[in-house]
Design an enzyme around this catalytic site. Structure first.
Site, PDB file in Angstrom:
ATOM      1  N   THR A   1       0.871  -1.279   0.065  1.00  0.00           N
ATOM      2  CA  THR A   1      -0.101   0.122  -0.032  1.00  0.00           C
ATOM      3  C   THR A   1       0.919   1.133  -0.023  1.00  0.00           C
ATOM      4  O   THR A   1       0.705   2.187  -0.854  1.00  0.00           O
ATOM      5  CB  THR A   1      -0.922  -0.162   1.219  1.00  0.00           C
ATOM      6  OG1 THR A   1      -1.759  -1.135   1.045  1.00  0.00           O
ATOM      7  CG2 THR A   1      -1.527   1.247   1.401  1.00  0.00           C
ATOM      8  N   PHE A   2       1.690   1.596   1.019  1.00  0.00           N
ATOM      9  CA  PHE A   2       2.522   2.763   1.066  1.00  0.00           C
ATOM     10  C   PHE A   2       3.332   2.978  -0.096  1.00  0.00           C
ATOM     11  O   PHE A   2       3.452   3.934  -0.615  1.00  0.00           O
ATOM     12  CB  PHE A   2       3.140   2.688   2.242  1.00  0.00           C
ATOM     13  CG  PHE A   2       2.197   3.551   3.278  1.00  0.00           C
ATOM     14  CD1 PHE A   2       1.005   3.352   3.565  1.00  0.00           C
ATOM     15  CD2 PHE A   2       2.841   4.367   4.408  1.00  0.00           C
ATOM     16  CE1 PHE A   2       0.177   3.953   4.625  1.00  0.00           C
ATOM     17  CE2 PHE A   2       2.311   5.089   5.262  1.00  0.00           C
ATOM     18  CZ  PHE A   2       0.732   4.844   5.506  1.00  0.00           C
TER      19      PHE A   2
END
Length: 418
Positions: free
Chosen positions: A80-81
């Site tokens: 995600t990040f």
């Protein structure tokens, strides 16, 4: 042309790091040259083929009256990040510095998603310049309804309007906030905005990508997007706003039986664990490097490990100091864990972070608005680093050094918008 020359990037970031405080704001764009507003929407873990399930009519409408990609390839690791920061910088994670959801930096210590103090420390993010910083420097107002990195000052700047992450906010409440920002007086109204939805990801992990819960989450988010479309029409903005809908990665089923026990391969006292799960990252302790490498670098049935300098070039990964000395990538659908962790935790039913070339990691891309074709065109797959130069083009901003290729995106645009 791909811009991956590390020397150029290194020099660029060195200059930025030497700046004490924010750069002087560039001259504002003149009113007559202001671009159409741009809204970037992320639906976390919305796999590309989810659109074919037929339960997201509002997303389908945007695709049918705009353009979409067959799929979008996330960057490695498909987490995600790293991928959210890639979307707003055009840099591979190895180049923008957010190389994992969990990291160790020699100077900064540990970083993890749940560590609010670390996430708010700009030094983790300062190896790149996200698009909202560039927009702010050039006089455009910006707003982020959640986005990794947007809750801290990067190079001295943060969005003009932003909200700290709050997972309890419903999709409808998030849309309401975006519409409120668009109701601001012209001098405060944002030209670049982000909107983030996370429920599809959460339910995909807990119940698996083929679950009724994931379908229900997609349906709720699609309804919120329908409310957004209605709100934009009521404000006379729908035909004048460019909208890009993306996801950061896909999701794969990960049965509990598909677990690789790292403690059966090495003595866990010999390493510092940076991350486990769908990407295992390890730092051998002094004097234990030879033993750890001998155990992990040999072939394994459902996992491959590399020294960081030997990670395959197609991953664009391994040169950043935050990438640990040993990286292990399990086969898609498998996870790396330990006996101790499994004794106290319930494994996820769905996972991501795997080889970004796997179809189950493929992400969504839809674009709609005055700059885009309106014939429902489906374009070939492209890497997500290409989204950034498309957005800087739409906003009339100078692109910072990046790994993307605007030329691959021009086919989506109306001829007069290229």
């Amino acid at each position: 042309m791909k811009r991956t020359l590390l020397l150029v990037l290194s020099l660029f970031f060195l200059v930025l790091a030497g700046c004490a405080g924010p750069s002087p704001r560039s001259a504002s764009l003149q009113p007559q040259t202001r671009p159409a507003p741009l809204l970037l929407i992320s639906i976390d873990a919305f796999r590309a083929d989810y659109l074919q399930r037929g339960i997201t009519p509002n997303l389908q409408h945007l695709a049918d009256t705009g353009v979409r990609a067959k799929a979008m390839e996330p960057s490695f690791p498909s987490l995600t990040f790293p991928n959210h920061y890639t979307l707003v910088t055009g840099l591979y994670p190895d180049h923008h510095g957010i190389v994992n959801n969990n990291m160790i930096d020699p100077k900064l210590g540990r970083f993890s998603l749940g560590d609010r103090k670390a996430v708010a420390d700009p030094r983790w993010w300062n190896e790149a310049e996200p698009i909202w910083v560039t927009a702010d420097k050039h006089g455009l107002k910006t707003a982020t309804m959640f986005w990794p990195g947007s809750a801290t000052r990067i190079h001295g700047y943060r969005p003009d309007h932003w909200r700290p992450y709050n997972g309890k906010l419903t999709p409808t409440q998030r849309v309401d906030q975006v519409l409120e920002w668009l109701d601001l007086p012209a001098q405060k109204r944002p030209t670049f905005l982000t909107l983030y939805f996370d429920r599809v990801d959460h339910d995909g992990h807990e119940y698996g990508p083929d679950s009724k819960q994931v379908n229900a989450a997609m349906h709720r988010i699609d309804a919120a997007i329908g409310k957004l479309i209605t709100g934009l029409k009521q404000r006379g903005l729908y035909r004048h706003m460019n909208i890009i809908v993306v996801s950061d990665h896909g999701m794969a089923p990960s049965p509990a039986s598909h677990t690789i026990l790292m403690d059966k391969l090495i003595d866990m006292h010999d390493v510092t664990v940076v991350s486990m799960g769908e990407l295992a990252s390890l730092i051998p302790k002094p004097g234990r490097t030879t033993a750890v490498e001998a155990a992990l670098l040999k072939p394994h049935p459902h996992m491959q490990c590399w020294k960081k300098q030997n990670i395959p070039a197609r991953f664009h990964y391994g040169s950043n100091p935050r990438v640990p000395p040993i990286v292990c990538s399990p086969q898609t659908g498998w996870t790396v864990s330990t006996s101790g962790w499994l004794a106290t935790h319930t494994p996820s039913m769905g996972s991501h972070g795997y080889d970004n070339a796997n179809p189950l990691m493929r992400a969504l891309f839809i674009a709609h608005g005055p700059s885009f074709r309106d014939d429902g065109r489906v374009v070939p797959e492209f890497p997500n680093v290409d989204v950034y130069p498309l957005m800087t083009h739409l906003l009339g901003l100078p692109a910072q050094p990046n790994d993307g290729d605007y030329d691959t995106m021009k086919v989506m645009l109306r001829p007069d918008a290229r």
